[in-house]
Design an enzyme around this catalytic site. Sequence first.
Site, PDB file in Angstrom:
ATOM      1  N   SER A  92       2.822 -30.215 -23.673  1.00 42.17           N
ATOM      2  CA  SER A  92       2.776 -31.565 -23.118  1.00 42.17           C
ATOM      3  C   SER A  92       3.934 -31.779 -22.157  1.00 42.17           C
ATOM      4  O   SER A  92       5.020 -31.206 -22.352  1.00 42.17           O
ATOM      5  CB  SER A  92       2.865 -32.599 -24.248  1.00 42.17           C
ATOM      6  N   TYR A 147       7.630 -35.917 -31.200  1.00 42.86           N
ATOM      7  CA  TYR A 147       6.594 -35.196 -30.458  1.00 42.86           C
ATOM      8  C   TYR A 147       7.200 -34.419 -29.296  1.00 42.86           C
ATOM      9  O   TYR A 147       6.907 -33.225 -29.106  1.00 42.86           O
ATOM     10  CB  TYR A 147       5.549 -36.186 -29.941  1.00 42.86           C
TER      11      TYR A 147
END
Length: 247
Positions: A145, A158
């Site tokens: 990501s 995250y």
Amino acid sequence: MSSSLLASRIALVTGASRGIGYATARALARAGAHIVAVARTQGGLEELDDEIRKDGGSATLVPLSLADFDGIARLCAALYERHGKLDILVGNAGVPGPSSPLGHIELKTFTDVMAVNVSANFQLIRCIEPLLKASDAGRVVFITSGAAHKANAYLGPYAASKAALETLARVWAHETERTPLRVNLFSPGPIRTRMRAAVFPGEDPMTLETPEQVAEFIVPMCAPEWTETGKLYDYKSRALQEFHAPA
């Protein structure tokens, strides 16, 4: 996608019951691979199996939480017993974690995110490397990501987990660069998934591209003809990128 591209190849996809994992598993199956589909959700796996069969493909369903590290080891042992090798690993499974300031996050919550997004992939690397090396052209794609580099506020666990995953993948690529094994990362950007909607509830999902569109770009990275290793494919820019040290 030609059904002969990945004929007779074995592909393990984590997080295969929905989103990018689901779409990638279907696309790999259409290209000829037998899919080993791993996810926590039995119902989602059964739906995937139905769709793969409709497309003329085949799958083995593995209901498994990736936080079960012993279960990962048992899976790899079973793959060895059944197939003696693995040709493709798509490490897609991940959890978003809380959207909260770092100081408000409990330690267990942080470690739970790291367990699925990092430690599970480390356990896969440990246990599955011999299987991938038994292939004539082992291919690995980890889904990452942009959060790993942007260090977005309120997405600390995250972002940290994806940064750690990227480093693990790059180390593995360096360690195996003199072998037929190729290890790369794929960054999809904003995609119309349930996880994206949970993190950004105010976003209009119809403005985003779909997992099916993304999957068509992941499949070529899994083919024997793919020769790059230690790179990141950025879907938003449609570019294969090198990693560079900070200026």
